[in-house]
Write a protein that holds these residues in place. Structure first.
Motif, PDB file in Angstrom:
ATOM      1  N   ILE A  86       0.786  -1.228   0.000  1.00 23.89           N
ATOM      2  CA  ILE A  86       0.000   0.000   0.000  1.00 23.89           C
ATOM      3  C   ILE A  86       0.829   1.296   0.000  1.00 23.89           C
ATOM      4  N   CYS A 112       0.481  -0.653  -5.292  1.00 25.28           N
ATOM      5  CA  CYS A 112       0.790   0.712  -5.712  1.00 25.28           C
ATOM      6  C   CYS A 112       1.630   0.681  -6.978  1.00 25.28           C
ATOM      7  N   HIS A 146      -7.975  -2.019  -0.599  1.00 26.37           N
ATOM      8  CA  HIS A 146      -7.220  -0.834  -0.237  1.00 26.37           C
ATOM      9  C   HIS A 146      -5.842  -0.793  -0.886  1.00 26.37           C
ATOM     10  N   LYS A 147      -5.449  -1.850  -1.586  1.00 26.23           N
ATOM     11  CA  LYS A 147      -4.101  -1.891  -2.141  1.00 26.23           C
ATOM     12  C   LYS A 147      -3.962  -1.228  -3.508  1.00 26.23           C
ATOM     13  N   ARG A 149      -3.688   1.209  -6.349  1.00 26.72           N
ATOM     14  CA  ARG A 149      -3.781   2.649  -6.569  1.00 26.72           C
ATOM     15  C   ARG A 149      -2.544   3.115  -7.314  1.00 26.72           C
ATOM     16  N   PRO A 170     -11.744  -0.759  -6.262  1.00 25.78           N
ATOM     17  CA  PRO A 170     -10.695  -0.165  -5.426  1.00 25.78           C
ATOM     18  C   PRO A 170     -11.204   0.953  -4.530  1.00 25.78           C
ATOM     19  N   LYS A 171     -10.527   1.097  -3.408  1.00 28.85           N
ATOM     20  CA  LYS A 171     -10.859   2.142  -2.443  1.00 28.85           C
ATOM     21  C   LYS A 171      -9.791   3.230  -2.406  1.00 28.85           C
ATOM     22  N   GLN A 172      -8.864   3.206  -3.378  1.00 27.36           N
ATOM     23  CA  GLN A 172      -7.842   4.232  -3.524  1.00 27.36           C
ATOM     24  C   GLN A 172      -7.876   4.737  -4.968  1.00 27.36           C
ATOM     25  N   SER A 173      -7.236   5.867  -5.230  1.00 28.23           N
ATOM     26  CA  SER A 173      -7.347   6.494  -6.547  1.00 28.23           C
ATOM     27  C   SER A 173      -6.532   5.748  -7.599  1.00 28.23           C
ATOM     28  N   LEU A 203     -13.054   7.808  -7.478  1.00 31.66           N
ATOM     29  CA  LEU A 203     -11.631   7.507  -7.326  1.00 31.66           C
ATOM     30  C   LEU A 203     -10.928   7.172  -8.636  1.00 31.66           C
TER      31      LEU A 203
END
Length: 284
Positions: A86, A112, A146-147, A149, A170-173, A203
């Motif tokens: 992450i 990431c 959450h990973k 992005r 996904p919960k990240q951009s 996102l």
């Protein structure tokens, strides 16, 4: 650092053997270095599954890196551009210029990532490093929302031949950046709706820079987007069919180019002002 210079690194065997560029490079495991695979001058790497990093935790500031210039990388099963965790200071770095990144399976986004492609083909291919016309799946792994992005940029004539899966998860951009590069969503470039339900609109971004995204729908076909095209760049409709923008999706600031024989349909795009257009095609 492993350099494949005009040579072939063949890791394809009858047994599934993944190829890791950096495994566990982190503060947690006191492995603080930047493992790098360089492919250049006609070099070819072929393997079963390729991971650009894996199990990278703890904010070490070290980046598993894949760097390809005038070369090809082929993964017969899966090509994980983003096989890290992450922390952005452990992001997997992928750079390719005048090259081909190929798989017979999926491109997986599972950590990431910081990827940039310059005049590079990303899609389905064969073990000899040749591209194939059918699109591959670009898939967000869902075992940990959450990973995944980061940013993937396509520039200067690059081609992404792929369709998407799980981009709503996904919960990240996640950002796809386009600068004079093409997205081929299907082999026949036929009717397609880029549905808002297929992505997380809060996102996920499709960002235009420079000349922007190039689409080439086939004659009689309609590419319709419900996903906003944003950013300071433009957009190019270079096909023989129609690109239709839904409400609020014509959201970029650059020039919209419509080539002769192409149609750009703004009838459902909503009120537009201050937009720029060029080309001999039809805008309606």
């Amino acid at each position: 650092r492993l350099v494949v210079d005009g040579a072939v690194l063949d890791n394809l065997t009858s047994v599934s053997k993944p190829f890791y560029i950096g495994y566990g490079t982190s503060l947690q495991y006191t492995r603080q270095f930047t493992p790098t695979l360089v492919v250049k001058n006609g070099g070819l790497v072929k393997t079963h599954t390729l991971y650009v990093g894996a199990n990278t935790y703890g904010g070490s500031g070290n980046h598993p890196t894949l760097a390809v210039t005038n070369g090809a990388v082929y993964a017969s099963s899966n090509f994980a551009l983003t096989g890290v965790d992450i922390a952005f200071d452990n992001a997997a770095v992928t750079r390719a210029k005048d090259s081909r990144l190929l798989t017979g399976g999926n491109f997986n986004l599972q950590g990431c990532f910081d990827a940039e492609f310059d005049n590079t083909f990303v899609g389905k291919g064969s073990a000899d490093g040749a591209p194939l016309p059918a699109p591959v799946k670009v898939r967000v792994n869902t075992y940990n929302a959450h990973k995944p992005r980061g940013t993937i940029a396509f520039r200067n004539g690059s081609v992404l031949s792929a369709y998407f899966e799980n981009l709503s998860y996904p919960k990240q951009s996640i950002a796809f950046v386009w600068d004079d590069s093409e997205w081929r969503w299907a082999e026949n470039l036929g009717d397609f709706t880029f549905a808002s339900s297929s992505v997380n609109l809060e996102l996920f971004s499709f960002k235009m820079e420079g000349r922007g995204l190039v689409l080439k729908p086939a004659a009689g076909a309609v590419f319709e987007t419900e996903v906003p095209f944003t950013g300071p760049g433009g957009f190019v409709n270079a096909g023989a069919g129609t690109v239709r923008f839904g409400a609020g999706t014509f959201a970029f600031d650059g020039v919209c180019e419509t080539a002769a024989g192409a149609t750009t349909d703004l009838s459902a795009a909503g009120l537009l002002s201050g937009k720029s257009f060029s080309g001999a095609g039809t805008v309606k």
